[in-house]
Design a protein around this motif. Structure first.
Motif, PDB file in Angstrom:
ATOM      1  N   LEU A   1       0.827  -1.204   0.000  1.00 13.54           N
ATOM      2  CA  LEU A   1       0.000   0.000   0.000  1.00 13.54           C
ATOM      3  C   LEU A   1       0.867   1.262   0.000  1.00 13.54           C
ATOM      4  O   LEU A   1       0.586   2.216  -0.734  1.00 13.54           O
ATOM      5  N   GLU A   2       1.918   1.263   0.794  1.00 10.64           N
ATOM      6  CA  GLU A   2       2.810   2.425   0.851  1.00 10.64           C
ATOM      7  C   GLU A   2       3.544   2.627  -0.482  1.00 10.64           C
ATOM      8  O   GLU A   2       3.683   3.760  -0.942  1.00 10.64           O
ATOM      9  N   HIS A   3       4.012   1.557  -1.079  1.00  8.41           N
ATOM     10  CA  HIS A   3       4.670   1.693  -2.390  1.00  8.41           C
ATOM     11  C   HIS A   3       3.684   2.209  -3.440  1.00  8.41           C
ATOM     12  O   HIS A   3       4.058   3.047  -4.279  1.00  8.41           O
ATOM     13  N   ASP A   4       2.452   1.739  -3.390  1.00  8.95           N
ATOM     14  CA  ASP A   4       1.427   2.245  -4.304  1.00  8.95           C
ATOM     15  C   ASP A   4       1.196   3.737  -4.073  1.00  8.95           C
ATOM     16  O   ASP A   4       1.060   4.518  -5.021  1.00  8.95           O
ATOM     17  N   ALA A   5       1.155   4.129  -2.797  1.00  8.13           N
ATOM     18  CA  ALA A   5       0.949   5.544  -2.462  1.00  8.13           C
ATOM     19  C   ALA A   5       2.100   6.393  -2.999  1.00  8.13           C
ATOM     20  O   ALA A   5       1.868   7.471  -3.571  1.00  8.13           O
ATOM     21  N   ILE A   6       3.326   5.932  -2.823  1.00 16.63           N
ATOM     22  CA  ILE A   6       4.484   6.691  -3.307  1.00 16.63           C
ATOM     23  C   ILE A   6       4.414   6.865  -4.826  1.00 16.63           C
ATOM     24  O   ILE A   6       4.697   7.952  -5.344  1.00 16.63           O
ATOM     25  N   ALA A   7       4.003   5.834  -5.534  1.00 22.55           N
ATOM     26  CA  ALA A   7       3.862   5.946  -6.991  1.00 22.55           C
ATOM     27  C   ALA A   7       2.813   7.002  -7.354  1.00 22.55           C
ATOM     28  O   ALA A   7       3.009   7.794  -8.286  1.00 22.55           O
ATOM     29  N   ALA A   8       1.718   7.035  -6.614  1.00 24.49           N
ATOM     30  CA  ALA A   8       0.677   8.034  -6.860  1.00 24.49           C
ATOM     31  C   ALA A   8       1.203   9.436  -6.548  1.00 24.49           C
ATOM     32  O   ALA A   8       0.925  10.397  -7.283  1.00 24.49           O
ATOM     33  N   TYR A   9       1.966   9.565  -5.480  1.00 22.15           N
ATOM     34  CA  TYR A   9       2.563  10.852  -5.138  1.00 22.15           C
ATOM     35  C   TYR A   9       3.509  11.320  -6.234  1.00 22.15           C
ATOM     36  O   TYR A   9       3.490  12.493  -6.621  1.00 22.15           O
ATOM     37  N   ASP A  10       4.352  10.418  -6.735  1.00 21.65           N
ATOM     38  CA  ASP A  10       5.265  10.776  -7.824  1.00 21.65           C
ATOM     39  C   ASP A  10       4.485  11.279  -9.032  1.00 21.65           C
ATOM     40  O   ASP A  10       4.850  12.283  -9.650  1.00 21.65           O
ATOM     41  N   SER A  11       3.410  10.575  -9.357  1.00 22.32           N
ATOM     42  CA  SER A  11       2.579  10.966 -10.484  1.00 22.32           C
ATOM     43  C   SER A  11       1.944  12.339 -10.258  1.00 22.32           C
ATOM     44  O   SER A  11       1.934  13.185 -11.154  1.00 22.32           O
ATOM     45  N   ALA A  12       1.434  12.567  -9.058  1.00 24.69           N
ATOM     46  CA  ALA A  12       0.797  13.850  -8.748  1.00 24.69           C
ATOM     47  C   ALA A  12       1.807  14.994  -8.827  1.00 24.69           C
ATOM     48  O   ALA A  12       1.508  16.050  -9.411  1.00 24.69           O
ATOM     49  N   ILE A  13       2.981  14.788  -8.255  1.00 23.31           N
ATOM     50  CA  ILE A  13       4.008  15.837  -8.285  1.00 23.31           C
ATOM     51  C   ILE A  13       4.358  16.191  -9.726  1.00 23.31           C
ATOM     52  O   ILE A  13       4.507  17.369 -10.077  1.00 23.31           O
ATOM     53  N   ASP A  14       4.435  15.181 -10.566  1.00 22.15           N
ATOM     54  CA  ASP A  14       4.761  15.392 -11.971  1.00 22.15           C
ATOM     55  C   ASP A  14       3.665  16.163 -12.703  1.00 22.15           C
ATOM     56  O   ASP A  14       3.959  16.945 -13.611  1.00 22.15           O
ATOM     57  N   LYS A  15       2.417  15.981 -12.300  1.00 16.77           N
ATOM     58  CA  LYS A  15       1.295  16.536 -13.047  1.00 16.77           C
ATOM     59  C   LYS A  15       0.758  17.859 -12.497  1.00 16.77           C
ATOM     60  O   LYS A  15       0.105  18.610 -13.212  1.00 16.77           O
ATOM     61  N   LEU A  16       1.017  18.156 -11.227  1.00 17.28           N
ATOM     62  CA  LEU A  16       0.511  19.406 -10.645  1.00 17.28           C
ATOM     63  C   LEU A  16       1.203  20.617 -11.262  1.00 17.28           C
ATOM     64  O   LEU A  16       2.408  20.595 -11.523  1.00 17.28           O
ATOM     65  N   ASP A  17       0.428  21.676 -11.465  1.00 22.22           N
ATOM     66  CA  ASP A  17       0.980  22.927 -11.990  1.00 22.22           C
ATOM     67  C   ASP A  17       1.435  23.859 -10.861  1.00 22.22           C
ATOM     68  O   ASP A  17       2.453  24.518 -10.968  1.00 22.22           O
ATOM     69  N   ASN A  18       0.671  23.900  -9.783  1.00 24.16           N
ATOM     70  CA  ASN A  18       0.924  24.805  -8.671  1.00 24.16           C
ATOM     71  C   ASN A  18       2.157  24.333  -7.884  1.00 24.16           C
ATOM     72  O   ASN A  18       2.173  23.227  -7.338  1.00 24.16           O
ATOM     73  N   GLU A  19       3.181  25.186  -7.822  1.00 21.79           N
ATOM     74  CA  GLU A  19       4.442  24.822  -7.158  1.00 21.79           C
ATOM     75  C   GLU A  19       4.265  24.612  -5.654  1.00 21.79           C
ATOM     76  O   GLU A  19       4.923  23.752  -5.066  1.00 21.79           O
ATOM     77  N   ALA A  20       3.388  25.377  -5.024  1.00 25.50           N
ATOM     78  CA  ALA A  20       3.145  25.195  -3.585  1.00 25.50           C
ATOM     79  C   ALA A  20       2.499  23.837  -3.330  1.00 25.50           C
ATOM     80  O   ALA A  20       2.849  23.151  -2.353  1.00 25.50           O
ATOM     81  N   PHE A  21       1.575  23.440  -4.192  1.00 28.63           N
ATOM     82  CA  PHE A  21       0.970  22.112  -4.069  1.00 28.63           C
ATOM     83  C   PHE A  21       2.035  21.019  -4.232  1.00 28.63           C
ATOM     84  O   PHE A  21       2.083  20.069  -3.473  1.00 28.63           O
ATOM     85  N   LYS A  22       2.873  21.186  -5.255  1.00 28.61           N
ATOM     86  CA  LYS A  22       3.935  20.202  -5.500  1.00 28.61           C
ATOM     87  C   LYS A  22       4.824  20.034  -4.269  1.00 28.61           C
ATOM     88  O   LYS A  22       5.178  18.917  -3.894  1.00 28.61           O
ATOM     89  N   SER A  23       5.180  21.145  -3.661  1.00 26.89           N
ATOM     90  CA  SER A  23       6.060  21.114  -2.493  1.00 26.89           C
ATOM     91  C   SER A  23       5.408  20.383  -1.322  1.00 26.89           C
ATOM     92  O   SER A  23       6.042  19.550  -0.662  1.00 26.89           O
ATOM     93  N   GLN A  24       4.143  20.675  -1.080  1.00 23.24           N
ATOM     94  CA  GLN A  24       3.451  20.019   0.035  1.00 23.24           C
ATOM     95  C   GLN A  24       3.269  18.529  -0.236  1.00 23.24           C
ATOM     96  O   GLN A  24       3.451  17.701   0.652  1.00 23.24           O
TER      97      GLN A  24
ATOM     98  N   GLY B   1      -7.187  19.317 -14.162  1.00 22.09           N
ATOM     99  CA  GLY B   1      -6.422  20.306 -13.416  1.00 22.09           C
ATOM    100  C   GLY B   1      -6.070  19.905 -11.988  1.00 22.09           C
ATOM    101  O   GLY B   1      -6.378  18.802 -11.520  1.00 22.09           O
ATOM    102  N   ASP B   2      -5.416  20.836 -11.313  1.00 21.90           N
ATOM    103  CA  ASP B   2      -4.878  20.581  -9.986  1.00 21.90           C
ATOM    104  C   ASP B   2      -5.939  20.158  -8.963  1.00 21.90           C
ATOM    105  O   ASP B   2      -5.708  19.252  -8.166  1.00 21.90           O
ATOM    106  N   GLY B   3      -7.095  20.803  -8.977  1.00 21.58           N
ATOM    107  CA  GLY B   3      -8.141  20.457  -8.009  1.00 21.58           C
ATOM    108  C   GLY B   3      -8.555  19.001  -8.134  1.00 21.58           C
ATOM    109  O   GLY B   3      -8.716  18.298  -7.131  1.00 21.58           O
ATOM    110  N   ALA B   4      -8.688  18.525  -9.351  1.00 27.02           N
ATOM    111  CA  ALA B   4      -9.080  17.130  -9.573  1.00 27.02           C
ATOM    112  C   ALA B   4      -7.973  16.174  -9.152  1.00 27.02           C
ATOM    113  O   ALA B   4      -8.242  15.096  -8.605  1.00 27.02           O
TER     114      ALA B   4
END
Length: 149
Positions: free
Chosen positions: A21-44, A92-95
């Motif tokens: 589950l944690e490895h799956d979560a990390i993969a999702a986080y990597d994907s989100a960081i790559d796709k988010l436009d907002n730099e503050a969101f990416k950082s958090q 977009g970022d909200g979704a």
């Protein structure tokens, strides 16, 4: 995607499933960081991903103490966690943040169940409770930030 993690009959399987589950979560986080436009969101989001890496480290230690194999990557559910993020990217970022919130629903449920597992030792329970607190904090942030995005 409702998780079944936390319903395992023995602690060995629970620890392995939490690692998946944690490895799956990390993969999702990597994907989100790559796709988010907002730099503050990416950082958090990157900061939250660090919590998941810390959880993996602790779970690997638990697996070692139990004498079991520690999965080094996610399982088939990884396609679901990252797929939700990829689809959300179209809106977009909200979704994306909403998709990540639904992934956090699973980790909250899993750690809530894990802390109540009959075979969990006191030190395991303490870790499960800390991880639960982390996941609840992540979920709240994703929910609030998605609403504001």
């Amino acid at each position: 995607m409702a998780t079944t993690v936390g319903h395992e009959s023995d602690i060995n399987k629970l620890v392995q499933d939490l690692l998946y589950l944690e490895h799956d979560a990390i993969a999702a986080y990597d994907s989100a960081i790559d796709k988010l436009d907002n730099e503050a969101f990416k950082s958090q989001v990157a900061s939250f991903r660090d919590d998941h890496y810390a959880h993996v480290s602790t779970l690997k230690n638990m697996a070692s103490e139990l004498g079991i194999e520690a999965p080094a990557e996610g399982d088939m559910k990884q396609m679901l966690t990252t797929g939700k993020v990829a689809l959300a990217n179209l809106m977009g970022d909200g979704a994306i943040l909403k998709a990540m919130k639904t992934n956090e629903d699973d980790t909250v449920t899993a750690y809530d169940r894990a802390r109540q597992h009959q075979d969990a030792r006191p030190e395991s329970i303490a870790f499960f409770e800390k991880a639960l607190t982390d996941e609840q904090r992540h979920r709240t942030w994703f929910e609030q930030s998605a609403a504001a995005a």
